[in-house]
Design a protein around this motif. Structure first.
Motif, PDB file in Angstrom:
ATOM      1  N   GLU A1226      32.580  32.772   2.482  1.00  0.00           N
ATOM      2  CA  GLU A1226      31.653  33.819   2.899  1.00  0.00           C
ATOM      3  C   GLU A1226      30.499  33.876   1.903  1.00  0.00           C
ATOM      4  O   GLU A1226      30.721  33.951   0.690  1.00  0.00           O
ATOM      5  CB  GLU A1226      32.395  35.170   2.925  1.00  0.00           C
ATOM      6  N   PHE A1227      29.279  33.782   2.419  1.00  0.00           N
ATOM      7  CA  PHE A1227      28.097  33.932   1.563  1.00  0.00           C
ATOM      8  C   PHE A1227      27.557  35.333   1.758  1.00  0.00           C
ATOM      9  O   PHE A1227      27.356  35.748   2.906  1.00  0.00           O
ATOM     10  CB  PHE A1227      26.996  32.950   1.981  1.00  0.00           C
ATOM     11  N   ASP A1248      29.311  33.460   7.319  1.00  0.00           N
ATOM     12  CA  ASP A1248      30.754  33.635   7.273  1.00  0.00           C
ATOM     13  C   ASP A1248      31.391  32.432   7.968  1.00  0.00           C
ATOM     14  O   ASP A1248      31.134  32.208   9.145  1.00  0.00           O
ATOM     15  CB  ASP A1248      31.111  34.938   8.014  1.00  0.00           C
ATOM     16  N   ILE A1249      32.194  31.656   7.238  1.00  0.00           N
ATOM     17  CA  ILE A1249      32.803  30.477   7.861  1.00  0.00           C
ATOM     18  C   ILE A1249      34.308  30.723   7.956  1.00  0.00           C
ATOM     19  O   ILE A1249      34.958  30.996   6.943  1.00  0.00           O
ATOM     20  CB  ILE A1249      32.503  29.219   7.027  1.00  0.00           C
ATOM     21  N   GLN A1250      34.831  30.640   9.167  1.00  0.00           N
ATOM     22  CA  GLN A1250      36.260  30.934   9.386  1.00  0.00           C
ATOM     23  C   GLN A1250      37.103  29.735   8.965  1.00  0.00           C
ATOM     24  O   GLN A1250      36.601  28.644   8.773  1.00  0.00           O
ATOM     25  CB  GLN A1250      36.513  31.240  10.873  1.00  0.00           C
ATOM     26  N   GLU A1251      38.444  29.973   8.911  1.00  0.00           N
ATOM     27  CA  GLU A1251      39.299  28.852   8.525  1.00  0.00           C
ATOM     28  C   GLU A1251      39.298  27.808   9.651  1.00  0.00           C
ATOM     29  O   GLU A1251      39.086  28.121  10.817  1.00  0.00           O
ATOM     30  CB  GLU A1251      40.716  29.311   8.212  1.00  0.00           C
ATOM     31  N   ARG A1252      39.523  26.581   9.249  1.00  0.00           N
ATOM     32  CA  ARG A1252      39.585  25.420  10.166  1.00  0.00           C
ATOM     33  C   ARG A1252      38.302  25.199  10.946  1.00  0.00           C
ATOM     34  O   ARG A1252      38.287  24.467  11.927  1.00  0.00           O
ATOM     35  CB  ARG A1252      40.762  25.555  11.130  1.00  0.00           C
ATOM     36  N   GLU A1253      37.209  25.828  10.512  1.00  0.00           N
ATOM     37  CA  GLU A1253      35.966  25.615  11.241  1.00  0.00           C
ATOM     38  C   GLU A1253      35.308  24.332  10.751  1.00  0.00           C
ATOM     39  O   GLU A1253      35.435  23.952   9.596  1.00  0.00           O
ATOM     40  CB  GLU A1253      35.027  26.804  11.008  1.00  0.00           C
ATOM     41  N   ILE A1285      35.565  32.674  -1.538  1.00  0.00           N
ATOM     42  CA  ILE A1285      36.426  31.715  -0.839  1.00  0.00           C
ATOM     43  C   ILE A1285      37.791  32.378  -0.738  1.00  0.00           C
ATOM     44  O   ILE A1285      38.362  32.760  -1.771  1.00  0.00           O
ATOM     45  CB  ILE A1285      36.511  30.387  -1.607  1.00  0.00           C
ATOM     46  N   ASP A1286      38.294  32.526   0.459  1.00  0.00           N
ATOM     47  CA  ASP A1286      39.551  33.260   0.674  1.00  0.00           C
ATOM     48  C   ASP A1286      39.505  34.620  -0.012  1.00  0.00           C
ATOM     49  O   ASP A1286      40.486  35.045  -0.634  1.00  0.00           O
ATOM     50  CB  ASP A1286      40.743  32.466   0.113  1.00  0.00           C
ATOM     51  N   GLY A1287      38.356  35.258   0.057  1.00  0.00           N
ATOM     52  CA  GLY A1287      38.237  36.601  -0.500  1.00  0.00           C
ATOM     53  C   GLY A1287      38.141  36.657  -2.008  1.00  0.00           C
ATOM     54  O   GLY A1287      38.049  37.733  -2.595  1.00  0.00           O
ATOM     55  N   VAL A1288      38.151  35.487  -2.715  1.00  0.00           N
ATOM     56  CA  VAL A1288      38.006  35.512  -4.177  1.00  0.00           C
ATOM     57  C   VAL A1288      36.554  35.182  -4.528  1.00  0.00           C
ATOM     58  O   VAL A1288      36.011  34.178  -4.054  1.00  0.00           O
ATOM     59  CB  VAL A1288      38.936  34.471  -4.832  1.00  0.00           C
ATOM     60  N   ASN A1289      35.927  36.005  -5.353  1.00  0.00           N
ATOM     61  CA  ASN A1289      34.554  35.722  -5.780  1.00  0.00           C
ATOM     62  C   ASN A1289      34.585  34.521  -6.729  1.00  0.00           C
ATOM     63  O   ASN A1289      35.227  34.569  -7.776  1.00  0.00           O
ATOM     64  CB  ASN A1289      33.983  36.941  -6.501  1.00  0.00           C
ATOM     65  N   ILE A1290      33.910  33.451  -6.342  1.00  0.00           N
ATOM     66  CA  ILE A1290      34.059  32.218  -7.143  1.00  0.00           C
ATOM     67  C   ILE A1290      33.409  32.345  -8.511  1.00  0.00           C
ATOM     68  O   ILE A1290      33.660  31.543  -9.406  1.00  0.00           O
ATOM     69  CB  ILE A1290      33.496  30.972  -6.416  1.00  0.00           C
ATOM     70  N   ALA A1291      32.580  33.346  -8.708  1.00  0.00           N
ATOM     71  CA  ALA A1291      31.937  33.493 -10.028  1.00  0.00           C
ATOM     72  C   ALA A1291      32.932  34.008 -11.060  1.00  0.00           C
ATOM     73  O   ALA A1291      32.668  33.961 -12.256  1.00  0.00           O
ATOM     74  CB  ALA A1291      30.746  34.437  -9.925  1.00  0.00           C
TER      75      ALA A1291
END
Length: 1463
Positions: A1226-1227, A1248-1253, A1285-1291
């Motif tokens: 998700e951006f 927003d990119i869903q899983e398996r997309e 990514i999966d709800g975790v903020n990558i920063a």
């Protein structure tokens, strides 16, 4: 006598060497006037005697003759002055010596006259006195005038802007190096810059040296090949030689090639080198004269009624001999270094020229690193060899002479000394041998480490994407530890040999005196015997220490000569591989019955090739990955080994390689490539190659500097620049190796229409195009289908289709998707270019990190002043940081840093050990002098045994102390260098991508190789020497002051003078050293580039231009190297005069205090003062060595302060092991920029990119497609907004945690040298089965299992022994292994033919079905079945929906599809 005897020979010499006339100058006229005055004095005196004293003449004819002879002699000198002027001799050695002798001879009568005048008064014979004194004064004046050089001969205009003053220097200035003083003073006032240095003398320039040498070497090579042929034909053709014999022959060949190289160099530089050898022989003569004079002086001290003048005479004589000795020594060193410098230039030139003609088989045996090593390390070894070579034969002679003189003094007991020498020698020989073995081991590990570093720097982007830094860090440190282990052993051995050397003088003395005293009670040690022997033993130390060093240098030089010889004799490309006909044939390229292979022994890569290409036709070459398409072009260029058949190529050739080769220069230089710039044509080329939009984006347009290997250009831009270079050439034949693969589909179409196709710029030319693009084939006049190195079908498109062969099937499978009506696409091709023109001034981004072009230098330490800010545009296109020289003296900080790394706990004991060692030495010397002064009773001395025991004990204590100190310092050095290397490595690996784009890899490699090497060896060695000599000097001063306290008056001013000269020198020397180091990097960078782009340079025929460039760079480096070694000589000559002053002081004061001083103390003081000169020059030398090498600490720690990435992993982070499980991305209002001050590359992306997309990302060059990927991997940090990514903020997580859990298949496939297994799985985390299954899915299983070593197959540097498509498949296999939930594909299908492409696509569809896939697409047909397509435009998302919906909306995506012929 001197003048009359030698004048005829001298005149003959002048007659042979004409340098052109010199105009009459003031200097010359003054000399003439003084000369006439002197001559007239003689005649006046003659007549005066005739008139006044006629009655006495009968008895003394000599009085009448002497003035006449004197006058005639002066007239002869005047004739010689004129002759010299006419023959252009500017400074006369001959006359200088004559006037010196004249003045010296007049000194005796002068003293007599003064004595007489004092006794009788002047009045008695005033005329005679005046005549004599004025005569003497004029003689002095003539001598003084002889010290200057006359003006240069006329008729030679001076072209250089800053010529070397040595040409204008007089004889005296040359021997004392005073001509150098100007530069020293300049360097002391302000730090030197490159502009202050003198231009090279003509005889030192590359052009002059190499042009002559090249011919000699070619002749030698021809001889060598003849020998080989004779050998080869000697072996019967049917029989195979046994392996041993073959090995022997190979070794013989290497030996003889090395010998031939030596012979060639000796012919060229030998004569000049021999003049130096003469100097060293004179130096030796004076050196051995000094102890004899010392013996006379001590004899005088013992003799009660010797007249005082004798003492003064001896003292002065010693002083003069010492001075002459230093003068000759430094002339010799100067000659050696000059020869060394020329040898370096010569070898560099030969190696460079060779690297342009070496064939591919030979090229594969040596990596780029090894070739650069030949230029850096091996040339250095040859230079050392030149300096120390004479010691190999001189040292044994010197040792023999010493022992002969010792025999004279001590009789047979001198043999005891010889025995000691014989014992010390094998020990050191053994140690040297062990050390050279260890050094080879160390070098091996070092080479491995540097090779690995080189690859890490080249593939740094991949390391970051895959989070592999740790694995490679471990590998580098593994090499480093092994390297240091070898170094440590070697240093401990070295300490043993240093200890044995430093105590050698003691051991020899102990043995000799012991035997002498024991043999017979009547043998008495008096001052004369003891101290003359000690002086001789001190002389003996020099050759003893030089000999092993000289031998080892010679051994190393032999190895280097062999390596150089082997490289310089390796196979070259045969000129007859391709014939260039002149007849007007229809066919421009013809190959008949060609069979080609890459090496003479290897299997053929192309078989039974028959091609006829008519003029002006377009030939397409198609085939699978690895079927030999590129090899076919190489065969036309003559790069492959021709087994049979023949190749003709008519006219000039332009070549576009598959992987673009880009120089580190501006875009314009890359395209023009050495031709002059024709404005309109240049513009047209840019337009045709679709480069105009890119130039708008680059910060300085076509003046933008491109990083090395094209760092700041994307793959497509590199390829287009490479194409533009070829088009600009206007050649007759174009060989294009898949130039369209790396560019977007519509740009590819544009380039085909505008450049390659029938209506393009090259429409009239003969073009051979290797391609994977189906859509271009119908327009080709001839299509060649290659399968496994054979042409299976050829013909036009229609012919091949109608034949229903393999090609037809191939077309039917793929063409259905690609070929729709071509008409509509044509009309729109031009329009679309304008539609998608990006107007942002951001950098084009087809590739992942496109281009951080650091415009102003990141690391500039100086604050920018107001005036600088307006001049930014000039610097705009600058990218790579020039390796800058730091200015000024080395700061104390560096020493602090170095010693801090070691730790105080170890340093203080070391200093104490040194003091202790010198104390012991002082004690045993003083003990000797007391022994020598012992009264002799009945011809014997008392208590000799006790004296001998004490003497021995003190000496042994000193030896052990020396060993302790050297070992301690070596170990400290290793501790420090381990830390510094570790810091450097971690700092470099932790740097962000932008750092690698603006720092040339040459600079970084230089740090890892040269600078770390200096810290390993040079700094500790320098410190060892500096400390030991500093303490030694203190000891000498104490001894001289003990003998004659009055000497303090002389020693103190001398000390100040010394400090003064030294400070002058150190400032200049450090700066010269830095300038030299900085000018060295470009040579290697240029070498590197040339070796990699040799085939392009050859194809374009630009060899001579590149050779010129190298010459310039080498010469530029030598301009700073030359003053550097002259500086050392200047310093040493002037210092040794200071040291000789101490000798004079000690001797004269001893003579004055004759009545109060005992001979023992005098001997001690004088024999020690004789060592001062040596000690002084060594101190300065080691001090500057330390100063110069501590610069390495400075350069290594430079990168500690640059920006770093976020931390690799965060302590105590609560990331679940299986994260990301779903793979949603998700951006939120995400934006990023490449550098502060640039516009945002992504602006407010919310997505927003869903899983398996499965998501495709498309857009024009520079629209920000790749920036998305960079953001996800945090190669660039967010400017605003977040990514989840999966709800975790990558920063919030560590970089490695993030990068190791998601996968990318990057644009440029990078492999590292090592096994295939290491390339797939550097951490050894997967099983054998997993590896094989991933290879099977990547369609590599058949290929890998056919390799002899299977998974352990060694990939060469950069994976060059796999084709580009195979490398791409290896990258796919990597991704399949990691099998993460998120996969990013970046234009990963560029270098693959359509069939492989389909394989990859189907693999991705099946294997990554339950993963989220983001594809940055260039071929739209690959993403037509994706769930969503995102169209990027200038950093925004302009459209986003499923492909079908977007086409229905008739927006941007629809237009792109229509162009690609998909709708």
């Amino acid at each position: 006598v001197y003048l009359w005897l030698l004048a005829p020979f001298y005149c003959l010499h002048l007659y042979c060497h004409d340098h052109g006339r010199i105009q009459m100058s003031c200097l010359c006229s003054t000399k003439m006037v003084f000369g006439f005055l002197l001559a007239s004095f003689g005649f006046v005196e003659f007549f005066y005697i005739l008139l006044e004293r006629s009655q006495e003449i009968q008895q003394h004819m000599v009085f009448l003759l002497s003035p006449i002879i004197r006058s005639m002699t002066v007239i002869l000198t005047l004739c010689i002055i004129q002759l010299e002027r006419i023959r252009g001799c500017r400074s006369s050695v001959f006359l200088f010596l004559f006037w010196v002798l004249a003045v010296v001879c007049s000194l005796v009568p002068l003293r007599a006259k003064i004595q007489l005048a004092m006794d009788e008064g002047i009045a008695s014979d005033i005329v005679r006195y005046l005549a004599f004194f004025s005569y003497f004064t004029i003689q002095l004046a003539q001598l003084f005038l002889c010290c200057f050089a006359d003006q240069p001969p006329e008729g030679k205009p001076i072209l250089e802007k800053n010529p070397c003053p040595v040409k204008d220097a007089s004889f005296l200035s040359k021997i004392l190096f005073w001509w150098f003083t100007g530069l020293v003073v300049k360097g002391y006032r302000t730090p030197l810059v490159a502009e202050d240095l003198w231009t090279l003398r003509e005889e030192d320039t590359s052009h002059k040296i190499i042009s002559e040498l090249q011919e000699d070497w070619t002749a030698e090579c021809a001889k060598l090949q003849k020998q080989e042929k004779a050998l080869a034909s000697g072996v019967a053709l049917g029989s195979r030689m046994p392996d041993q014999a073959q090995l022997l022959r190979k070794l013989q060949k290497e030996q003889s090639s090395g010998f031939f190289l030596l012979r060639t160099l000796a012919r060229k530089f030998g004569p000049y080198f021999l003049t130096g050898t003469l100097c060293i022989i004179f130096h030796d003569a004076f050196m051995f004269a000094i102890p004899q004079v010392l013996s006379l002086l001590l004899g005088f001290m013992r003799d009660e009624d010797a007249p005082l003048w004798k003492g003064y005479f001896y003292a002065t004589l010693m002083f003069l001999l010492s001075c002459l000795q230093s003068l000759f020594n430094h002339q010799y060193m100067y000659t050696c270094f000059t020869v060394g410098m020329r040898v370096k230039t010569a070898v560099m030139g030969l190696v460079y020229r060779k690297s342009l003609v070496i064939n591919s088989a030979a090229r594969r045996t040596c990596t780029v690193g090894e070739i650069v090593n030949l230029v850096s390390a091996d040339t250095q070894k040859l230079m050392d060899f030149v300096v120390y070579f004479n010691a190999v034969w001189l040292a044994p002679i010197e040792i023999a002479l010493c022992l002969f003189f010792l025999w004279q003094h001590l009789g047979p007991s001198a043999l005891a000394g010889i025995a000691t020498v014989i014992l010390i020698f094998p020990l050191n020989g053994f140690i040297a041998k062990k050390r050279s073995k260890l050094q080879e081991i160390q070098m091996k590990f070092m080479d491995g480490r540097i090779r690995l570093m080189n690859e890490i720097l080249n593939g740094i982007k991949i390391l970051k994407f895959y989070a592999w830094e740790k694995a490679f860090l471990e590998q580098v440190l593994g090499y480093r530890e092994k390297e240091l282990k070898a170094l440590k052993k070697s240093q401990i051995l070295y300490s043993i040999s240093i200890a044995s050397f430093n105590s050698s003088s003691f051991l020899i003395a102990f043995a000799m005196f012991g035997v002498y005293v024991m043999l017979d009670d009547r043998n008495v040690l008096d001052a004369q015997k003891v101290f003359v022997s000690m002086a001789l033993i001190n002389i003996l130390k020099t050759p003893l220490s030089q000999l092993p060093f000289a031998i080892s240098t010679t051994m190393q030089a032999v190895v280097s000569l062999r390596r150089l010889g082997k490289y310089l004799c390796s196979e070259e490309l045969k000129a007859d591989n391709v014939s260039k006909p002149f007849m007007d044939d229809v066919c421009y390229v013809v190959i008949e019955n060609g069979t080609f292979s890459w090496s003479a022994e290897g299997p053929p890569c192309l078989k039974r090739i028959n091609i006829h290409v008519p003029q002006g036709s377009l030939v397409a070459v198609v085939g699978h990955v690895g079927s030999g398409k590129s090899s076919l072009l190489s065969a036309m260029l003559g790069e492959t080994e021709k087994r049979s058949g023949h190749v003709t190529v008519k006219g000039s050739v332009a070549y576009v390689p598959q992987q673009a080769w880009i120089q580190n220069a501006t875009v314009q230089d890359n395209i023009i490539f050495g031709r002059e710039k024709l404005k309109t044509w240049y513009h047209r080329v840019l337009e045709a190659c679709a480069l105009l939009p890119d130039l708008d984006i680059l910060p300085a347009g076509d003046a933008t500097e491109i990083g090395e290997k094209g760092l700041n250009l994307s793959g497509g831009q590199k390829q287009r620049v490479s194409l533009a270079r070829a088009v600009y050439r206007k050649a007759d034949v174009y060989l294009l190796d898949d130039p369209l693969s790396a560019v977007d589909a519509h740009v590819g179409q544009h380039i085909f229409d505008q450049v390659i196709g029938p209506k393009g710029v090259l429409g009239e030319k003969t073009r051979i195009l290797v391609t994977h693009g189906m859509s271009f084939l119908p327009q080709a006049d001839l299509i060649l289908v290659l399968v496994d190195g054979e042409i299976t079908e050829s013909g036009s498109y229609q012919d091949l289709l109608s034949r229903d062969g393999a090609f037809a099937d191939f077309i039917h499978t793929f063409a259905s998707t690609e070929r729709k009506e071509t008409g509509s696409r044509r009309s729109n091709a031009r329009l679309s270019m304008v539609d998608f023109m990006p107007f942002s001034r951001d950098l084009s981004q087809e590739q992942l990190i496109g281009g951080d072009t650091t415009n102003t230098n990141l690391q500039n330490m100086e604050p920018v002043s107001e005036t600088d800010q307006e001049q930014v545009p000039e610097d705009l296109g600058k990218l790579t940081e020039v390796d800058r020289a730091h200015t000024g003296r080395v700061q104390l900080e560096m020493y602090k840093k170095y010693f801090k790394t070691i730790g105080l706990a170890i340093i203080i004991p070391i200093v104490f050990l040194y003091a202790f060692q010198q104390g012991a030495s002082l004690a045993y010397n003083y003990w000797l002098s007391m022994w020598a002064d012992d009264p002799v009773v009945n011809g014997t001395q008392t208590d000799t045994d006790l004296k001998l025991t004490v003497f021995g004990a003190l000496g042994f204590v000193q030896g052990i102390a020396i060993f302790g100190t050297t070992v301690a310092i070596s170990i400290c050095g290793i501790i420090a260098s381990r830390h510094l290397h570790m810091d450097l490595l971690i700092n470099v690996l932790r740097s962000p991508m932008s750092f690698f784009e603006c720092t040339p890899s040459g600079n970084l490699l230089n740090r890892f190789a040269k600078e770390i090497d200096a810290i390993d060896c040079m700094v500790p060695d320098g410190l060892k020497m500096m400390l030991s000599y500093a303490f030694k000097l203190m000891e000498v001063c104490i001894i001289v002051l003990m003998a004659t306290p009055f000497a303090a008056v002389i020693i103190l001013p001398l000390a100040f003078l010394y400090a003064f000269v030294q400070s002058f020198y150190v400032a200049t020397s450090c700066q010269l050293r830095r300038l030299e180091a900085v000018s060295r990097s470009p040579i290697y960078t240029h070498f590197n580039e040339t070796v990699q782009g040799a085939s392009v340079i050859r194809a374009f025929g630009e060899q001579s231009r590149f050779i010129l460039q190298t010459n310039e760079r080498v010469d530029f480096n030598q301009t700073s190297y030359f003053p550097r070694f002259v500086a050392t000589r200047w310093l040493a000559v002037n210092l040794e005069f200071v040291g000789n002053g101490v000798v004079l002081a000690a001797a004269i004061l001893s003579v004055m205090g004759k009545n109060t001083l005992s001979p023992g103390i005098v001997g001690l003081a004088v024999s020690h003062s004789l060592q001062v000169t040596g000690i002084l020059s060594w101190i300065v030398r080691s001090w500057t060595d330390v100063e110069n090498n501590i610069v390495s600490v400075e350069r290594v720690s430079e990168y500690a302060d640059t920006a770093k990435e976020a931390s690799w992993s965060i302590e105590g982070s609560s990331l679940p092991l299986a994260w990301p499980q779903r793979g949603t991305i998700e951006f939120q209002d995400y934006g990023l920029q490449y550098r502060k001050g640039l516009e945002l590359a992504l602006k407010g992306i919310t997505l927003d990119i869903q899983e398996r997309e499965k998501v495709g990302i498309v857009g024009r060059t520079g629209a920000g497609k790749s920036s998305l990927a960079l953001g996800i991997f945090r190669i660039l940090e967010a400017n605003k907004g977040k990514i989840f990514i999966d709800g975790v903020n990558i920063a919030d997580i560590g970089l490695h945690d993030l990068r190791s859990r998601i996968t990318i298949i990057p644009q440029d496939p990078v492999l590292f040298s090592g096994s295939l297994r290491m390339n797939l799985d550097p951490f050894d985390t997967y099983t054998e089965e997993e590896l094989w299954s991933s290879l099977e899915l990547a369609h590599l299983k058949n290929f890998v299992s056919s390799l002899p070593d299977k998974l352990n197959h060694e990939c060469s540097e950069g994976g060059e022994n796999l084709s580009l498509g195979q490398r791409q498949l290896v990258c796919l296999a990597r991704a399949l292994l990691r099998k993460t939930k998120i996969l990013v594909l970046d234009e990963a299908t560029a270098a693959v033919d359509l069939e492989t492409d389909t394989l990859i696509q189907s693999t991705i569809r099946t294997q990554f079905e339950d993963c989220t896939v983001l594809t940055i697409a260039h071929r739209l047909n690959t993403i037509m079945d994706y769930t969503r397509v995102i169209v990027m435009d200038r950093g925004h998302i302009s459209e986003m929906d499923s492909p079908a919906n977007l086409i229905a909306q008739r927006g941007q995506f629809y237009r792109m599809c229509r162009e690609a012929g998909l709708v």
